[in-house]
Write a protein that holds these residues in place. Structure first.
Motif, PDB file in Angstrom:
ATOM      1  N   LEU A 113       6.231   4.818  -5.241  1.00  0.00           N
ATOM      2  CA  LEU A 113       6.250   6.146  -4.695  1.00  0.00           C
ATOM      3  C   LEU A 113       6.810   6.337  -3.328  1.00  0.00           C
ATOM      4  N   MET A 114       6.584   5.309  -2.301  1.00  0.00           N
ATOM      5  CA  MET A 114       6.908   5.587  -0.990  1.00  0.00           C
ATOM      6  C   MET A 114       8.237   4.864  -0.583  1.00  0.00           C
ATOM      7  N   ASN A 115       9.064   5.641   0.077  1.00  0.00           N
ATOM      8  CA  ASN A 115      10.256   4.732   0.650  1.00  0.00           C
ATOM      9  C   ASN A 115       9.806   3.909   1.857  1.00  0.00           C
ATOM     10  N   GLU A 116      10.756   3.201   2.430  1.00  0.00           N
ATOM     11  CA  GLU A 116      10.282   2.193   3.400  1.00  0.00           C
ATOM     12  C   GLU A 116       9.539   2.770   4.691  1.00  0.00           C
ATOM     13  N   THR A 117      10.147   3.945   5.199  1.00  0.00           N
ATOM     14  CA  THR A 117       9.562   4.434   6.407  1.00  0.00           C
ATOM     15  C   THR A 117       8.057   4.905   5.883  1.00  0.00           C
ATOM     16  N   GLU A 118       7.846   5.398   4.737  1.00  0.00           N
ATOM     17  CA  GLU A 118       6.465   6.042   4.532  1.00  0.00           C
ATOM     18  C   GLU A 118       5.626   4.832   4.123  1.00  0.00           C
ATOM     19  N   LEU A 119       6.422   3.516   3.490  1.00  0.00           N
ATOM     20  CA  LEU A 119       5.338   2.505   3.454  1.00  0.00           C
ATOM     21  C   LEU A 119       4.852   2.084   4.832  1.00  0.00           C
ATOM     22  N   ARG A 120       5.799   1.983   5.781  1.00  0.00           N
ATOM     23  CA  ARG A 120       5.506   1.584   7.037  1.00  0.00           C
ATOM     24  C   ARG A 120       4.308   2.435   7.677  1.00  0.00           C
ATOM     25  N   THR A 121       4.380   3.636   7.383  1.00  0.00           N
ATOM     26  CA  THR A 121       3.190   4.712   7.548  1.00  0.00           C
ATOM     27  C   THR A 121       1.946   4.193   7.169  1.00  0.00           C
ATOM     28  N   VAL A 122       1.773   4.012   5.947  1.00  0.00           N
ATOM     29  CA  VAL A 122       0.655   3.510   5.071  1.00  0.00           C
ATOM     30  C   VAL A 122       0.097   2.109   5.524  1.00  0.00           C
ATOM     31  N   ILE A 123       1.032   1.198   5.944  1.00  0.00           N
ATOM     32  CA  ILE A 123       0.654   0.034   6.396  1.00  0.00           C
ATOM     33  C   ILE A 123       0.027   0.122   8.026  1.00  0.00           C
ATOM     34  N   ALA A 124       0.650   0.860   8.579  1.00  0.00           N
ATOM     35  CA  ALA A 124       0.031   1.167   9.972  1.00  0.00           C
ATOM     36  C   ALA A 124      -1.196   2.171  10.063  1.00  0.00           C
ATOM     37  N   HIS A 125      -1.191   2.687   9.068  1.00  0.00           N
ATOM     38  CA  HIS A 125      -2.503   3.457   8.740  1.00  0.00           C
ATOM     39  C   HIS A 125      -3.578   2.468   8.560  1.00  0.00           C
ATOM     40  N   GLU A 126      -3.487   1.637   7.464  1.00  0.00           N
ATOM     41  CA  GLU A 126      -4.576   0.539   7.144  1.00  0.00           C
ATOM     42  C   GLU A 126      -4.917  -0.364   8.347  1.00  0.00           C
ATOM     43  N   LEU A 127      -3.720  -0.805   9.159  1.00  0.00           N
ATOM     44  CA  LEU A 127      -3.946  -1.609  10.356  1.00  0.00           C
ATOM     45  C   LEU A 127      -4.725  -0.854  11.119  1.00  0.00           C
ATOM     46  N   GLY A 128      -4.566   0.413  11.568  1.00  0.00           N
ATOM     47  CA  GLY A 128      -5.372   1.256  12.190  1.00  0.00           C
ATOM     48  C   GLY A 128      -6.893   1.026  12.010  1.00  0.00           C
ATOM     49  N   HIS A 129      -7.187   1.055  10.552  1.00  0.00           N
ATOM     50  CA  HIS A 129      -8.464   0.741  10.338  1.00  0.00           C
ATOM     51  C   HIS A 129      -8.925  -0.616  10.806  1.00  0.00           C
ATOM     52  N   ILE A 130      -8.273  -1.396  10.534  1.00  0.00           N
ATOM     53  CA  ILE A 130      -8.675  -2.806  11.160  1.00  0.00           C
ATOM     54  C   ILE A 130      -8.912  -2.794  12.490  1.00  0.00           C
ATOM     55  N   LYS A 131      -8.012  -2.113  13.456  1.00  0.00           N
ATOM     56  CA  LYS A 131      -7.905  -2.206  14.770  1.00  0.00           C
ATOM     57  C   LYS A 131      -8.971  -1.603  15.342  1.00  0.00           C
ATOM     58  N   CYS A 132      -9.623  -0.517  14.643  1.00  0.00           N
ATOM     59  CA  CYS A 132     -10.666   0.332  14.983  1.00  0.00           C
ATOM     60  C   CYS A 132     -12.037  -0.663  14.475  1.00  0.00           C
ATOM     61  N   GLY A 133     -11.856  -1.384  13.682  1.00  0.00           N
ATOM     62  CA  GLY A 133     -13.222  -1.970  13.275  1.00  0.00           C
ATOM     63  C   GLY A 133     -13.905  -1.356  12.104  1.00  0.00           C
ATOM     64  N   HIS A 134     -13.131  -0.304  11.538  1.00  0.00           N
ATOM     65  CA  HIS A 134     -13.765   0.280  10.147  1.00  0.00           C
ATOM     66  C   HIS A 134     -13.994  -0.406   9.053  1.00  0.00           C
ATOM     67  N   SER A 135     -13.244  -1.454   8.970  1.00  0.00           N
ATOM     68  CA  SER A 135     -13.245  -2.177   7.479  1.00  0.00           C
ATOM     69  C   SER A 135     -14.466  -2.643   6.970  1.00  0.00           C
ATOM     70  N   THR A 136     -15.545  -3.075   7.970  1.00  0.00           N
ATOM     71  CA  THR A 136     -16.927  -3.554   7.551  1.00  0.00           C
ATOM     72  C   THR A 136     -17.634  -2.315   6.878  1.00  0.00           C
ATOM     73  N   LEU A 137     -17.496  -1.254   7.689  1.00  0.00           N
ATOM     74  CA  LEU A 137     -18.411  -0.045   7.364  1.00  0.00           C
ATOM     75  C   LEU A 137     -17.737   0.762   6.065  1.00  0.00           C
ATOM     76  N   ILE A 138     -16.493   0.670   6.056  1.00  0.00           N
ATOM     77  CA  ILE A 138     -15.785   0.984   4.692  1.00  0.00           C
ATOM     78  C   ILE A 138     -16.174   0.284   3.431  1.00  0.00           C
ATOM     79  N   GLN A 139     -16.512  -0.967   3.529  1.00  0.00           N
ATOM     80  CA  GLN A 139     -16.995  -1.893   2.822  1.00  0.00           C
ATOM     81  C   GLN A 139     -18.279  -1.268   2.109  1.00  0.00           C
ATOM     82  N   MET A 140     -19.123  -1.361   3.282  1.00  0.00           N
ATOM     83  CA  MET A 140     -20.539  -0.896   3.222  1.00  0.00           C
ATOM     84  C   MET A 140     -20.538   0.323   2.380  1.00  0.00           C
ATOM     85  N   ALA A 141     -19.960   1.340   2.899  1.00  0.00           N
ATOM     86  CA  ALA A 141     -19.949   2.717   2.156  1.00  0.00           C
ATOM     87  C   ALA A 141     -19.363   2.495   0.708  1.00  0.00           C
ATOM     88  N   MET A 142     -18.541   1.838   0.312  1.00  0.00           N
ATOM     89  CA  MET A 142     -18.272   1.624  -0.972  1.00  0.00           C
ATOM     90  C   MET A 142     -19.512   0.998  -1.929  1.00  0.00           C
TER      91      MET A 142
END
Length: 337
Positions: A113-142
């Motif tokens: 669905l996404m073009n290259e720029t939008e894909l960059r947005t998605v990847i940067a968003h997910e890396l933002g979760h990792i940078k903020c240390g969200h990933s463990t709590l996200i997994q816990m919530a799931m």
């Protein structure tokens, strides 16, 4: 694209994210659930699953996606490199999970669905979760939702500790954490429009009818949605749309129009301007969320005369028994092989 050398997640973390995390950690039962989750529910099974049932992205697999990924890692100053996978799934989604060995999974539906720029947005968003240390709590919530609904095979007795209050706190935090990750996406793309385009596509994008969709109209829809709060009854409706307590259904993301509102607001702020000029908080690459594993059980506080005995120790004893039984079963299976 700008590169933010040495940037700390605290430079862009949304204050509602911080506040919601503090609320989550103050809910009774969180500490015990968090400690046991990290100690006993390893992220390794997920890695094994992804290695067996997805495509690991690298220099010779989805090379263009990998290059975008590497650029985003550089721009947000994230190291070491997480794993990146593409999963065959039509649902337009991506997720970042894991603590010691975090990984990002992008569904094929999103990739198409996404073009290259939008894909960059998605990847940067997910890396933002990792940078903020969200990933463990996200997994816990799931996992907490799976444990409560009986979908998790191994709950180690923790499902009895998960209350509605804890679930609501988890998901309130999840939604606020998205706002921080959206900011990371804006920092990397350095352009508000593609980030909002990505959000619009996540809300209802179509490859066939892409030429019929207007970002300006979507922004106006976002403003109209905010104006609904002028009626107090609409605020109540919004709460229950996010938290269907009776059905045990909680939304993990804010509505796309809300995310557009918050990000447009930040894009015009002095804080964002200062970060773009290189004036930001610098720190190590580790995130702000840490759920330590305690080697021993904490000593329970003394009880006053006549007080009721705490059930925490009983739950811990029950958990220990279940673990012992699990180990015995594993040993039995190994002997029979």
């Amino acid at each position: 694209m700008p590169t933010y050398t040495g940037i700390s997640s605290e430079a862009f973390r949304h204050p509602l994210d911080r506040q919601a995390e503090q609320t989550l950690r103050s809910v009774p039962g969180f500490d015990l659930v968090a400690r046991r989750f990290v100690e006993y529910l390893s992220e390794r099974p997920r890695f094994v699953y992804l290695m067996g049932n997805s495509i690991q992205v690298g220099p010779r697999q989805y090379a263009s996606v990998y290059q975008i990924f590497r650029d985003c890692l550089r721009d947000l100053d994230i190291y070491p490199e997480p794993d990146l996978f593409i999963s065959q799934n039509p649902l337009v989604n991506a997720v970042a999970l894991g603590q010691d060995h975090p990984s990002i999974t992008i569904n094929s539906g999103l990739l198409d669905l996404m073009n290259e720029t939008e894909l960059r947005t998605v990847i940067a968003h997910e890396l933002g979760h990792i940078k903020c240390g969200h990933s463990t709590l996200i997994q816990m919530a799931m996992w907490t939702v799976q444990a409560v609904s009986g979908l998790a095979d191994l709950t180690f007795g923790l499902s009895t500790l998960i209350t509605t209050g804890l679930l609501m706190a988890f998901f309130e935090w999840l939604r606020k954490a998205e706002l921080s990750a959206d900011r990371a996406a804006l920092l990397v793309t350095d352009d508000l429009n593609p980030v909002m385009h990505t959000m619009m596509k996540m809300a209802g994008g179509s490859v066939k009818h892409a030429h019929e969709v207007s970002l300006d109209e979507f922004i106006r829809q976002s403003e109209r949605y905010q104006s609904l709060d002028e009626d107090g009854l609409n605020q109540i409706y919004k709460f229950f749309l996010y938290n269907d307590i009776s059905a045990g259904v909680f939304l993990t993301h804010p509505f796309a129009v809300e995310r557009v509102h918050f990000l447009r607001e930040w894009s015009g702020s002095e804080e964002y301007r200062q970060i773009r000029q290189g004036n930001y908080h610098r720190a190590g690459a580790e995130g702000s969320v840490d759920v330590p594993v305690q080697p021993t059980e904490p000593t329970p506080p003394p009880r006053s005369p006549g007080s009721t005995s705490s059930t925490t120790q009983a739950e811990v004893d029950n958990l220990r028994r279940q673990l012992e039984e699990l180990q015995q079963e594993i040993d039995r299976i190994k002997r029979s092989e």
